[in-house]
Motif scaffolding. Structure first.
Motif, PDB file in Angstrom:
ATOM      1  N   ARG A 189       2.613   1.811  -3.394  1.00 49.49           N
ATOM      2  CA  ARG A 189       1.380   2.067  -4.442  1.00 49.49           C
ATOM      3  C   ARG A 189       1.078   3.677  -4.269  1.00 49.49           C
ATOM      4  N   ASN A 190       0.965   3.953  -3.104  1.00 47.29           N
ATOM      5  CA  ASN A 190       0.451   5.650  -2.810  1.00 47.29           C
ATOM      6  C   ASN A 190       1.496   6.459  -2.661  1.00 47.29           C
ATOM      7  N   ASN A 191       2.792   5.709  -3.019  1.00 43.60           N
ATOM      8  CA  ASN A 191       4.026   6.519  -2.685  1.00 43.60           C
ATOM      9  C   ASN A 191       4.009   7.322  -1.239  1.00 43.60           C
ATOM     10  N   TYR A 192       3.521   6.726  -0.212  1.00 41.61           N
ATOM     11  CA  TYR A 192       3.587   7.553   1.096  1.00 41.61           C
ATOM     12  C   TYR A 192       4.863   7.603   1.720  1.00 41.61           C
ATOM     13  N   ILE A 235       0.668  -1.085  -0.004  1.00 39.68           N
ATOM     14  CA  ILE A 235       0.175   0.213   0.118  1.00 39.68           C
ATOM     15  C   ILE A 235       0.831   1.157  -0.021  1.00 39.68           C
ATOM     16  N   SER A 236       1.939   1.276   0.852  1.00 39.82           N
ATOM     17  CA  SER A 236       2.779   2.314   1.020  1.00 39.82           C
ATOM     18  C   SER A 236       3.568   2.880  -0.274  1.00 39.82           C
TER      19      SER A 236
END
Lengths: 127, 387
Positions: free
Chosen positions: A63-66, A60-61
């Motif tokens: 893919r969302n570039n967190y 998730i991090s």
């Protein structure tokens, strides 16, 4: 021929070292040829060691570039999970001041927080 | 030009590439140079092993280590959460100075990080990160140590020593922890210091070798500094007793400690600490547990009654009693006494539960001493001057 350069002794010693290495690889450690074959593949190996929730959080991090994420108190209190997350999601870092927080699916979400998104093992909530 | 690289220079060059890699990672703009430097490490290592290495089995052994290393997951806590996490941070931040952020204190950001920097350079060369190959960097760092042991112990002596080294270090050759590296670098440093102390002729050619191994030893782990201090104190003690003060050697000892002093000053300046130092080892802790007899029996049980330590001790005592070499016995005995004394102080002042602390670390911290006893035992039995 003295002991130092005796060929028979040399062969015996080499044999002993090979036995030691085989024992080391197969019994003391868990050597796997499939791991060796893919040892240089990008991001390989994590699924053997880490819990599914940690793998999902990394996914998730990325893919969302967190740059930073926050996790629930239950995760914070679980040293094993918190340390694995800290190591694995890096360069994404943990920031406990963020209002968007990742909870485990099994956790109870506080009334004051609202669900933003549900994943297979995690829930993203805003508090 | 390659003809200019003689045997000893070649080992020094391998060590220099490890140290320069660390230096290049201080400033985060040297990515290309870091890659070239790592290729040079590989080149000098292969060059030595093919051209100069008499014991060709060492090449097979190193290939076997690489093979095993790449077929293993990084499972142990120390390997994952301390050493490879440091490597990962250096890989992404392009600097060893990431520690000043004091992020993730559980991973001991205050520990020195020459080995993680080397492993990060390997990852830079490969171009990405995964959970398997970065720990190969640690295993490759064994190469200069093994080469020097092979140089000092020729023929079957080396094979016996190699077999005993596998017996002592075992999985720490390949599992991503640094206790094996500490043991090998310590033993090699001890051999060089012993040679410089007792074979006074031709010591100048060993000075760079000493500096290379000693600097890396101190920058591997905190134990490395303690072990080197034990060697230095023993060496200085002998100089004083024999009234042969060698100022050149003293200066060399001081220089070898400078990098770790700088690292500790850096940590002090930025207040870098870890989860343990927050409620740190203290004099109060030591004073409160020093009167408890049970603590001494526990520490003795874990350190002294370690089976590998006992076997190596028996081996060494046998070798010394049979082939009498008083100077060597005194040298090794004093080093061991100092190190075990230091370990007693550390465990008595630990902020952690003492039995848990011993259980999780005693068998690892005693390994350098076990390997030292085996190595000097073999050296004593065959009693040939190393050159």
């Amino acid at each position: 021929m003295n002991f130092i350069y005796n060929k028979k002794i040399k062969i015996i010693l080499i044999f002993i070292i090979f036995i030691q290495l085989i024992f080391l690889a197969n019994f003391r450690l868990n050597f796997k040829i499939e791991i060796f074959k893919k040892s240089f593949v990008k991001n390989y190996g994590a699924n053997y060691i880490l819990p599914k929730s940690v793998l999902e959080l990394k996914f998730i991090s990325e893919r969302n570039n967190y740059k930073k994420i926050n996790v629930s108190n239950e995760i914070k209190d679980n040293d094993f999970l918190l340390q694995r997350i800290t190591e694995f999601i890096y360069p994404t870092k943990l920031d406990f001041d963020l209002s968007e927080i990742f909870y485990l699916q099994s956790e109870k979400i506080p009334f004051s927080c609202g669900k933003l998104k549900e994943f297979e093992y995690l829930v993203l909530v805003k508090c | 030009m390659l003809k200019l690289i003689n045997k000893k220079n070649n080992i020094v060059l391998i060590l220099i590439t490890i140290i320069t890699n660390y230096i290049f990672f201080v400033i985060p703009f040297f990515e290309l140079i870091i890659k070239i430097n790592f290729i040079l490490f590989i080149f000098f290592s292969i060059f030595y092993l093919i051209i100069y290495e008499k014991n060709k089995f060492l090449i097979i052994f190193i290939i076997a280590l690489i093979f095993i290393n790449l077929g293993l997951l990084t499972e142990s806590w120390d390997a994952r959460s301390i050493w490879l996490f440091k490597s990962k941070q250096i890989f992404f931040e392009n600097t060893i100075l990431f520690s000043k952020n004091n992020y993730a204190q559980f991973s001991h950001p205050d520990y020195p990080n020459i080995a993680p920097a080397f492993s990060a350079a390997l990852a830079k060369l490969v171009g990405h990160w995964n959970e398997i190959f970065p720990k190969l960097g640690f295993s490759l760092m064994f190469i200069p140590g093994l080469i020097l042991l092979s140089k000092y112990f020729d023929g079957n002596k080396f094979l016996i020593l190699l077999s005993l080294t596998i017996f002592v270090i075992g999985k720490y050759f390949v599992n991503g922890e640094l206790d094996g590296l500490i043991s090998v670098y310590f033993v090699v440093s001890a051999l060089i210091i012993h040679k410089m102390n007792f074979n006074q002729n031709n010591i100048r050619s060993d000075e760079f070798l000493y500096l290379g191994f000693a600097v890396i030893l101190t920058l591997l782990k905190l134990e490395g500094l303690v072990l080197l201090l034990c060697l230095i104190i023993t060496s200085v003690f002998y100089m004083l007793v024999n009234k042969k003060t060698n100022y050149r050697l003293m200066i060399l000892f001081f220089i070898s400690l400078l990098p770790i002093i700088m690292w500790n000053l850096y940590c002090f300046y930025y207040d870098i600490n870890n989860a343990n130092t927050n409620y740190a080892y203290s004099l109060e802790g030591l004073l409160s547990s020093i009167y408890i007899f049970k603590n001494f029996t526990l520490i003795t049980e874990y350190l002294i009654f370690n089976e590998k330590f006992l076997l190596s001790l028996i081996f060494f005592v046998f070798s010394v009693s049979y082939y009498r070499e008083k100077k060597l016995f005194n040298f090794v005995f004093l080093v061991i006494l100092l190190y075990i004394g230091a370990l007693f102080i550390v465990y008595l002042s630990t902020p952690l539960e003492i039995e848990w602390h011993l259980n999780s670390s005693a068998n690892r911290v005693i390994k350098p001493i076990s390997l030292l006893l085996f190595t000097f035992g073999i050296y004593n039995i065959f009693n040939k001057n190393i050159n």
